[in-house]
Structure formats: C-alpha cells, structure tokens
Design a protein around this motif. Structure first.
Motif, short mmCIF file in Angstrom:
data_model
loop_
_atom_site.label_atom_id
_atom_site.label_comp_id
_atom_site.label_asym_id
_atom_site.label_seq_id
_atom_site.Cartn_x
_atom_site.Cartn_y
_atom_site.Cartn_z
N GLY A 431 0.83 -1.21 0.00
CA GLY A 431 0.00 0.00 0.00
C GLY A 431 0.85 1.25 0.00
O GLY A 431 1.97 1.27 0.54
N GLY A 432 0.38 2.33 -0.63
CA GLY A 432 1.14 3.57 -0.72
C GLY A 432 1.27 4.26 0.62
O GLY A 432 0.39 4.18 1.48
N HIS A 433 2.39 4.96 0.82
CA HIS A 433 2.61 5.71 2.06
C HIS A 433 1.76 6.97 2.06
O HIS A 433 1.33 7.47 1.02
CB HIS A 433 4.08 6.07 2.21
N GLY A 434 1.53 7.51 3.25
CA GLY A 434 0.78 8.75 3.36
C GLY A 434 0.29 8.97 4.77
O GLY A 434 0.51 8.14 5.66
N ARG A 435 -0.40 10.11 4.97
CA ARG A 435 -1.02 10.34 6.27
C ARG A 435 -1.94 9.19 6.62
O ARG A 435 -2.02 8.74 7.76
CB ARG A 435 -1.79 11.66 6.23
N GLY A 472 -1.08 14.20 -2.05
CA GLY A 472 0.29 14.03 -1.61
C GLY A 472 0.63 12.64 -1.12
O GLY A 472 1.78 12.38 -0.72
N GLY A 473 -0.32 11.73 -1.14
CA GLY A 473 -0.06 10.35 -0.73
C GLY A 473 0.77 9.61 -1.76
O GLY A 473 0.78 9.95 -2.95
N GLY A 474 1.48 8.57 -1.33
CA GLY A 474 2.33 7.79 -2.21
C GLY A 474 1.56 6.76 -3.02
O GLY A 474 0.44 6.38 -2.66
N ALA A 475 2.18 6.31 -4.10
CA ALA A 475 1.56 5.30 -4.97
C ALA A 475 1.69 3.92 -4.34
O ALA A 475 2.63 3.63 -3.60
CB ALA A 475 2.23 5.31 -6.34
N GLY A 476 0.73 3.06 -4.66
CA GLY A 476 0.83 1.67 -4.25
C GLY A 476 1.79 0.91 -5.15
O GLY A 476 2.20 1.40 -6.21
N ALA A 477 2.15 -0.28 -4.74
CA ALA A 477 3.06 -1.12 -5.54
C ALA A 477 2.29 -1.79 -6.67
O ALA A 477 1.15 -2.23 -6.47
CB ALA A 477 3.72 -2.17 -4.67
N PRO A 478 2.87 -1.89 -7.89
CA PRO A 478 2.21 -2.65 -8.96
C PRO A 478 2.13 -4.12 -8.60
O PRO A 478 2.80 -4.60 -7.66
CB PRO A 478 3.12 -2.42 -10.17
N GLY A 479 1.33 -4.86 -9.36
CA GLY A 479 1.21 -6.29 -9.12
C GLY A 479 2.24 -7.10 -9.89
O GLY A 479 3.05 -6.55 -10.65
N ARG A 480 2.20 -8.42 -9.69
CA ARG A 480 3.09 -9.34 -10.41
C ARG A 480 2.29 -10.58 -10.78
O ARG A 480 1.48 -11.07 -9.99
CB ARG A 480 4.28 -9.75 -9.53
N PHE A 481 2.54 -11.06 -12.00
CA PHE A 481 1.94 -12.32 -12.45
C PHE A 481 3.06 -13.19 -12.99
O PHE A 481 3.73 -12.83 -13.96
CB PHE A 481 0.88 -12.07 -13.52
N GLU A 482 3.26 -14.36 -12.38
CA GLU A 482 4.40 -15.22 -12.73
C GLU A 482 3.95 -16.66 -12.91
O GLU A 482 3.02 -17.12 -12.22
CB GLU A 482 5.48 -15.15 -11.65
N ILE A 483 4.60 -17.34 -13.82
CA ILE A 483 4.43 -18.79 -13.99
C ILE A 483 5.81 -19.43 -13.83
O ILE A 483 6.75 -19.08 -14.56
CB ILE A 483 3.82 -19.13 -15.35
N ASN A 484 5.92 -20.30 -12.85
CA ASN A 484 7.20 -20.96 -12.54
C ASN A 484 8.31 -19.94 -12.31
O ASN A 484 9.45 -20.11 -12.73
CB ASN A 484 7.60 -21.93 -13.66
N GLY A 485 7.96 -18.83 -11.64
CA GLY A 485 8.94 -17.82 -11.27
C GLY A 485 9.27 -16.81 -12.33
O GLY A 485 10.09 -15.91 -12.10
N LYS A 486 8.67 -16.90 -13.52
CA LYS A 486 8.97 -15.97 -14.61
C LYS A 486 7.75 -15.10 -14.89
O LYS A 486 6.62 -15.59 -14.97
CB LYS A 486 9.36 -16.73 -15.88
#
Length: 514
Positions: A431-435, A472-486
């Motif tokens: 989750g993004g940083h912020g107040r 002024g709040g920070g952005a959240g982290a993008p997601g990840r989609f992986e198959i067998n670690g790639k």
C-alpha cells in the motif's frame, strides 16, 4: 404518505429483496454465486422502475439490472405477459455487459393484474465460446448469445431454449441449476410482494413506488445542489494484458441549480481489439456508484437516486462499446471507471473520496480433466488488491473498491476443482505511504492436481502502472503475475503443464495525504 407508514412499507420491501437474494445464494450451484455473491437482485414496479435492491451484489450488476428491466420490456408486448412467464437475456448491450451475466425478469401478478417485476443477474459458470478472458477477436467468439425470450411461458418451461443452453455450455448442470435458482428467487419475491399487499390492503405498489422514487430523486438532487457548480476533471491510467495502457478521462459538470451531474468521457482511450471494451450500461453502473457512494451513501439505490446522474460517451471510446466489439472481460476496464470521477470530485469534496485502488479484480478460470479423466470448468474466481486510502482512514487490504464481490474461500475451491493452493497471504508494504496508507495487496499461489495439461484464463492489470496516491499520498506497488517464477505479460488462454505453478501478487492501493 406519512413517514411512519412509508418506513414500515420500505422495511418490508427491503425484506423482500433481501430474502430474494438469500434464496438465490442458497439454491445456486456455482461458487461464484453461492460463496462470492456475484449477483444482483432488484424489485421493480409495473413501469419497470427499480424500487429496491438487495444489499448483496456488485454495482456492475445492480445498476445494470436497473437498465436491463426497461430494455427487456422494450423488446416485447407487455400486454401479452401472463402469470408464470419468465423473461431471459444475456445480451451485453441490454444487461450487464457480457454473455456470462444472464438476466432473468419475472412479472409479478396480483390476480390477473401486473403489479411489478422481480429481477436478477448472476455470473454463470460457463456460456461456451472463449471462456473468461480477453482473447476473443469479436463478440461472436465469446459464447452463446441469448436474445430476449421467455424461459417459461405460463409456467411451462421453454424446452427448446433449455436444450440450446444445455448443448452450448461446458457445465450445463451448473448453468441450468443457477437458472433454476434465479427463477425460484423470482417466485419468492412474487409471493412476498403479494403478501405485503394483503397485509396492508394495497391493490398494487404504484403509489408506494412513486413516493420512494420521488423522495430518493429529491434527496439526490439536494446533495448535488450542495456542491459548487462547475466542471472538474480527472484521469487515470492503467495497464491491461498484452501490454496495452488504457487512459480514462472525465469532465464532471455539476449543475447546482438543476441538481444534476454530467460525466463526459471525452479524451478516453478508443476501442480495444481485445475483449476489454465496456458497454454503456456497465459504464453507467460504475459511474453512478462512484457519485452515489461519495455524495449520498445512505440513500437507497433506485431509479430515483440514479436519475440525476448522466453520462456523455464519445462515439469511439473503450467505455462505449459498439457491436461487434469483444466485451468478455469488460470488468477489467469498467472497474476503473470510478477513479477519474473520484479525482474530479476530490476538487470539490476532498474529505469524502478515496485514493486510487488496485482497480479490477484479478479473475481466474481453469479448465481441463481431473486425475480420473473427468472434465471440469471452474466458475470465475477473483482476487482483490488493496483499496485506496480515505481522508480519515487507511485503505483496506485485499478489498477491491468498487466491486462488492467476495473471494471464494480456498477450501471451497479445492473441494470443487482439482486445484491446490501453495500460498494465500497479505503482501505487506504494497500500500502507498501517506497520512493514511493505502491497503495492501495479496499473494496467491496455486497449481493443478490434474496429471495432464490444463488451460488457464486470467486477466491481471496494474502490473506496470501503480495506483496513484491522493493529496500528496504515495503510490501503491504494482502487481506481479508469474508462472514458474517468470513474469508473464500475454495472458490469453494458455496451455499449462501439470507441475506449473502460478503466482499472483495483486497491487496495493494509493495513500492519502502527505
């Protein structure tokens, strides 16, 4: 109608639609309806105006159902309806935007007089064609198209239509069972509405619906009149499968004198070649939800409260799909519709909006044969990322604003299909940083217990573009989609091997305040 009488009758109506929804969930065959609540139930007056809705359900279904009743009845001669008739369609432009969502509308009679309708829309396990996903090239590759027909006529089932549905779906028992649940829930609503009329000496609900709808519309217009007049703009950008980046832009015009809001999507991305295009009714559903939940969340959601909110959709636009555009995965874009509207409203009511969240739920469908060689097709199951933060509270984790659909418990999925989960846990710190910090996403890993190749349909988004913070709040982290670690970016229907492991890390929500 005095306030006490109105409140008593209104409580009865809410009881009817709530029982209608509970019956549908209890009877339903598929986990997406029974466990996740991917459905909508509504009660309509004889003029096809939605009077009340069940609290269970998603905005994309509920507000689309409000339009679907009018659309269905526009295709038939209402004078020909008789007790025991049940109407059906899954036309994307009439109802909830793709073939999987089937709408059933049951006329309610008091004796021989038509006094209203009970409606429901649910996501079905299968509808033939491509399956869940965005890989179809036009709508005719996406499955069975059911025009407005009578599923039952005077209580007699339409055997021809039932056979067509049975032969064109991969899981006919689940589909027909869920249709039966929809019909049964309509019967319950009819019985309860007639009982209400008996109890309070009503011939129909026309005066009651007039009062409820008029008061709801007046209250919504009053809440809009409290805003400063003007035009406020917002935009959002997000990535979708195949490397596309979609931008939605809105100009939200507040007419304080009339108590109306117009939302113009001019400048938004054009139509997509993949199945993520959104029909107008679905765009309208999530746009109105954004406004209602911000300005007047306690107000009943019905034809009156929806009336003062209008959409202006460009002719060539991803949220104004035209035939024969593919629309199977319309939720991937449709669930982002509220964000540019909220950014616009943040300029006038900054303390009532939420920051951008993870966006659309990540949907999954698996198909294949189990270890004994029996075919299976899962209904869609969903995973949410983090919700954006609010002015006075953090964003919720693994809760996907704006949809109301729940995740099917892993125990239910493992009992229903040959799937084994390797992890399901919050992804802390996404989750993004912020107040007020944004909500965290979650980590889900799974493999199939098939012993043979299987097919995967999944539609992740926000794997490169993060949810923006607000004020002024920070952005959240993008997601990840992986198959067998790639990492995998092209997620059209894929053939998987028995030992393949899938990992999904859903995005975090944006923070609020510096």
């Amino acid at each position: 109608m005095d306030g006490v009488e109105l409140q008593i009758l209104w409580s009865n109506l809410i009881g009817i639609v709530s029982e209608q929804a509970r019956a549908l969930q209890r009877i339903a065959f598929s986990p997406i309806v029974r466990e996740a609540g991917d459905l909508a139930n509504g009660l309509f007056d004889e003029r096809a105006r939605m009077v009340a809705q069940a609290v269970t359900g998603t905005p994309g279904h509920i507000n689309s159902l409000a339009a679907a009743a009018r659309n269905l009845l526009g295709e038939i001669d209402v004078a020909d309806l008789q007790p025991g008739d049940v109407l059906i369609t899954n036309d994307p432009w009439m109802s909830a935007g793709h073939f999987f969502d089937i709408t059933v509308l049951s006329p309610i009679f008091r004796g021989e007089r038509l006094i209203g309708y009970a409606g429901s829309t649910i996501h079905h396990t299968d509808i033939g064609g491509y399956g869940i996903g965005s890989g179809a090239r036009d709508i005719h590759e996406e499955g069975l198209w059911i025009p407005v027909l009578k599923l039952y006529e005077a209580g007699v089932p339409n055997h021809t239509l039932f056979e067509v549905i049975k032969r064109n779906t991969r899981e006919p028992k689940a589909v027909l069972g869920d249709l039966g649940a929809q019909v049964s829930s309509g019967m319950i609503a009819s019985e309860r509405l007639n009982a209400l009329c008996d109890r309070y000496g009503l011939d129909d609900i026309s005066a009651l619906s007039d009062e409820i709808i008029a008061r709801s519309e007046a209250a919504m217009r009053d809440s809009i009149r409290q805003l400063a007049a003007g035009t406020y703009r917002g935009s959002t950008a997000f990535d979708v499968p195949g490397g596309q980046t979609i931008e939605l832009k809105t100009a939200v015009t507040v007419d304080a004198e009339a108590g109306e809001i117009t939302i113009d999507f001019a400048g938004s991305s054009g139509p997509s070649p993949s199945g993520i295009n959104v029909v107008p009714a679905y765009s309208h559903a999530y746009a109105t939800f954004a406004v209602l939940s911000t300005l007047c969340p306690e107000l009943p959601n019905n034809a009156g409260s929806l009336a003062p909110i209008r959409l202006a959709l460009p002719e060539s636009c991803i949220v104004n799909a035209r035939y024969p555009s593919p629309v199977n995965a319309r939720h991937v874009v449709g669930m982002y519709v509220p964000f540019p509207i909220l950014k616009a409203l943040a300029q006038v009511v900054p303390d009532r909006v939420v920051a951008e969240g993870s966006g659309a739920v990540w949907t999954v469908q698996v198909q294949g044969r189990d270890a004994e060689g029996r075919p299976f097709t899962s209904s869609m199951f969903n995973y949410s990322g983090g919700m954006g933060a609010r002015a006075g509270k953090p964003g919720l984790s693994a809760i996907c604003y704006p949809t109301g659909v729940s995740a099917v418990p892993v125990e239910v999925l493992e009992a229903s299909y040959p799937i084994a989960f390797t992890c399901k846990e919050l992804e802390r710190g996404t989750g993004g940083h912020g107040r007020q910090p944004g909500g965290d996403g979650q980590r889900i890993g799974y493999r199939m217990r098939t012993g043979s190749p299987w097919l995967l349909n999944t539609i992740p988004s926000r794997v490169t573009t993060a949810a923006e913070g607000l004020a002024g709040g920070g952005a959240g982290a993008p997601g990840r989609f992986e198959i067998n670690g790639k990492a995998v970016s092209d997620t059209r229907k894929m053939e998987m091997q028995p030992d393949d492991e899938v990992l999904m890390v859903t995005p975090g929500g944006g923070g609020f305040g510096a």
